[in-house]
Design a protein around this motif. Structure first.
Motif, mmCIF file in Angstrom:
data_model
loop_
_atom_site.group_PDB
_atom_site.id
_atom_site.type_symbol
_atom_site.label_atom_id
_atom_site.label_comp_id
_atom_site.label_asym_id
_atom_site.label_seq_id
_atom_site.Cartn_x
_atom_site.Cartn_y
_atom_site.Cartn_z
ATOM 1 N N THR A 197 0.821 -1.104 -0.214
ATOM 2 C CA THR A 197 0.088 -0.418 -0.111
ATOM 3 C C THR A 197 0.651 1.613 0.059
ATOM 4 O OG1 THR A 197 -0.238 -0.664 2.673
ATOM 5 C CG2 THR A 197 -2.114 -1.252 1.271
ATOM 6 N N LEU A 198 2.204 1.085 0.609
ATOM 7 C CA LEU A 198 2.915 2.065 0.130
ATOM 8 C C LEU A 198 3.322 2.932 -0.889
ATOM 9 C CD1 LEU A 198 5.563 4.524 1.610
ATOM 10 C CD2 LEU A 198 6.787 2.423 0.709
ATOM 11 N N PHE A 199 3.221 2.195 -1.954
ATOM 12 C CA PHE A 199 3.166 2.247 -2.553
ATOM 13 C C PHE A 199 2.265 2.925 -4.435
ATOM 14 C CE2 PHE A 199 6.181 -0.987 -2.037
ATOM 15 C CZ PHE A 199 7.762 -0.640 -1.470
ATOM 16 N N ASP A 200 0.976 2.955 -3.191
ATOM 17 C CA ASP A 200 -0.141 3.629 -3.676
ATOM 18 C C ASP A 200 -0.057 5.293 -3.131
ATOM 19 O OD1 ASP A 200 -1.249 1.315 -4.252
ATOM 20 O OD2 ASP A 200 -2.509 1.543 -1.934
ATOM 21 N N TYR A 201 1.240 5.531 -3.063
ATOM 22 C CA TYR A 201 1.477 7.027 -2.686
ATOM 23 C C TYR A 201 2.551 7.728 -3.438
ATOM 24 C CZ TYR A 201 -2.181 6.179 0.558
ATOM 25 O OH TYR A 201 -3.751 5.801 1.705
ATOM 26 N N VAL A 202 3.511 6.485 -3.357
ATOM 27 C CA VAL A 202 5.215 6.702 -3.364
ATOM 28 C C VAL A 202 5.563 6.030 -4.303
ATOM 29 C CG1 VAL A 202 7.820 6.933 -2.882
ATOM 30 C CG2 VAL A 202 5.775 7.658 -1.101
ATOM 31 N N GLN A 203 5.878 6.355 -5.790
ATOM 32 C CA GLN A 203 6.561 5.810 -6.423
ATOM 33 C C GLN A 203 7.364 4.188 -6.519
ATOM 34 O OE1 GLN A 203 6.275 8.683 -7.562
ATOM 35 N NE2 GLN A 203 8.133 9.004 -8.777
ATOM 36 N N ARG A 204 8.157 3.207 -6.557
ATOM 37 C CA ARG A 204 8.997 2.074 -6.114
ATOM 38 C C ARG A 204 9.979 2.845 -6.807
ATOM 39 N NH1 ARG A 204 7.083 -2.965 -4.779
ATOM 40 N NH2 ARG A 204 4.861 -3.776 -5.076
ATOM 41 N N ASP A 205 10.730 3.871 -7.503
ATOM 42 C CA ASP A 205 12.107 4.447 -7.771
ATOM 43 C C ASP A 205 12.646 5.207 -7.287
ATOM 44 O OD1 ASP A 205 10.525 6.232 -8.798
ATOM 45 O OD2 ASP A 205 11.476 5.974 -10.945
ATOM 46 N N CYS A 206 11.479 5.658 -5.799
ATOM 47 C CA CYS A 206 12.360 6.908 -4.862
ATOM 48 C C CYS A 206 11.859 6.074 -3.264
ATOM 49 C CB CYS A 206 10.789 7.752 -5.051
ATOM 50 S SG CYS A 206 10.550 8.818 -6.233
ATOM 51 N N VAL A 207 12.021 4.987 -3.170
ATOM 52 C CA VAL A 207 12.702 4.135 -2.326
ATOM 53 C C VAL A 207 13.052 3.279 -2.236
ATOM 54 C CG1 VAL A 207 11.183 2.563 -0.657
ATOM 55 C CG2 VAL A 207 10.083 3.739 -1.804
ATOM 56 N N PRO A 208 14.176 3.175 -1.582
ATOM 57 C CA PRO A 208 15.193 1.948 -1.285
ATOM 58 C C PRO A 208 14.688 0.539 -1.416
ATOM 59 C CG PRO A 208 15.790 3.233 0.931
ATOM 60 C CD PRO A 208 14.257 3.723 0.238
ATOM 61 N N ASP A 209 15.425 -0.215 -1.869
ATOM 62 C CA ASP A 209 15.440 -2.075 -1.968
ATOM 63 C C ASP A 209 15.027 -2.610 -0.498
ATOM 64 O OD1 ASP A 209 16.170 -1.016 -4.685
ATOM 65 O OD2 ASP A 209 18.604 -2.287 -4.234
ATOM 66 N N GLU A 210 15.654 -2.029 0.395
ATOM 67 C CA GLU A 210 15.109 -2.935 1.555
ATOM 68 C C GLU A 210 13.754 -2.507 1.856
ATOM 69 O OE1 GLU A 210 19.717 -2.501 2.091
ATOM 70 O OE2 GLU A 210 17.687 -0.651 1.265
ATOM 71 N N LEU A 211 13.062 -1.920 1.662
ATOM 72 C CA LEU A 211 11.916 -1.560 2.165
ATOM 73 C C LEU A 211 11.289 -1.744 0.585
ATOM 74 C CD1 LEU A 211 11.864 2.507 3.898
ATOM 75 C CD2 LEU A 211 12.063 -0.403 4.970
ATOM 76 N N GLY A 212 10.685 -2.328 -0.051
ATOM 77 C CA GLY A 212 10.267 -2.932 -1.061
ATOM 78 C C GLY A 212 9.903 -2.174 -2.213
ATOM 79 N N GLY A 213 11.519 -1.017 -2.559
ATOM 80 C CA GLY A 213 11.507 0.267 -3.720
ATOM 81 C C GLY A 213 12.232 -0.461 -4.865
ATOM 82 N N THR A 214 13.335 -0.001 -5.795
ATOM 83 C CA THR A 214 13.814 -0.203 -6.493
ATOM 84 C C THR A 214 14.887 0.814 -7.045
ATOM 85 O OG1 THR A 214 12.631 0.688 -8.451
ATOM 86 C CG2 THR A 214 11.864 -1.528 -7.802
#
Length: 269
Positions: A197-214
């Motif tokens: 659900t985090l990625f409903d607000y922030v796209q993955r390429d703005c989030v570190p890998d360890e938190l599910g981003g890219t």
């Protein structure tokens, strides 16, 4: 100002987008900054020790309200008396900063979201609560915000707080008033472990890998913004504060939280 501006880069297209969303332009900004500079020079209790770029950033943060910027400028210089442990003696090479960096990772992501928000991430909290001294982090955060005021350009901020290692020991060591103010002033979203659900607000390429981003691993970003800070520049900023003995009687500053910027706070567990 800083030693290296490469980590945090805002493109001309992003600046144009932010201005468009706020209904402002170069001419309006220049006029407003000039007006605010003149107002500042007329305040007997405030130093005229702030760059035009910082005034412009405050103008953007305050959604182009000059009255809110005036409150912000007053607070910028005045709150150093009330919160000296957070807003003065911010030595990036000092023991406070070095200790904090060993027990908690803070980062400001270099890429804006598609909606032109800046993403902040707090993660890797030491499980031993005795190693978490919250005022140290407050001092570090205000130092980073000095850099953001000088160099960033966004519509607001998204703060992602990874609660994975947080326990009751951390909570009891924090000021309950802090949590009360967060609850009253900001909308908080809690995202359960394993959810997306985090990625409903922030796209993955703005989030570190360890938190599910890219965006890449946490260590690619942790405290990188502080590498940009010139130690002497930040310590010099700490010296400029209001002279309360010269404050006009009709201008009594009382609303500590009236100048808060636009924040969207997201908690990740």
């Amino acid at each position: 100002m800083t030693d290296n501006g490469k980590y945090l880069v805002v493109t001309a297209e992003e600046v144009a987008y932010v201005r468009e969303q706020l209904g402002t332009n170069e001419e309006d900004i220049k006029t407003s900054v000039t007006s605010l500079r003149e107002w500042l020079r007329m305040q007997p209790h405030l130093p005229d020790a702030v760059d035009d770029s910082v005034i412009e950033r405050m103008y953007i943060n305050c959604k182009c309200s000059t009255e809110r910027v005036k409150l912000g400028l007053d607070a910028y210089f005045s709150l150093k008396h009330k919160f000296s442990e957070l807003l003065t003696n911010r030595d990036v090479e000092g023991s406070d900063f070095q200790f904090a960096m060993e027990h908690f990772k803070l980062m400001i992501m270099p890429r804006l979201t598609k909606d032109a928000y800046r993403v902040h991430v707090w993660t890797s909290v030491d499980e031993d609560a005795t190693n978490i001294i919250w005022p140290f982090y407050g001092k570090m955060i205000t130092g980073a915000l000095e850099v953001m005021l000088a160099e960033d350009y966004s519509l607001g901020d998204v703060i992602i707080f990874d609660l994975a290692n947080v326990n009751a020991g951390h909570i009891v060591r924090a000021d309950i008033n802090l949590f009360r103010n967060l609850e009253l002033c900001y909308k908080v979203f809690v995202h359960l472990p394993g959810s997306t659900t985090l990625f409903d607000y922030v796209q993955r390429d703005c989030v570190p890998d360890e938190l599910g981003g890219t965006a890449g691993p946490v260590d690619n970003f942790s405290y990188k913004l502080l590498d940009m800070v010139n130690r002497e520049w930040l310590l010099e900023k700490d010296k400029y504060m209001s002279d309360e003995s010269k404050r006009p009687p009709e201008n009594r500053y009382g609303d500590t939280y009236g100048i808060a910027g636009s924040f969207k706070k997201l908690s990740v567990d």
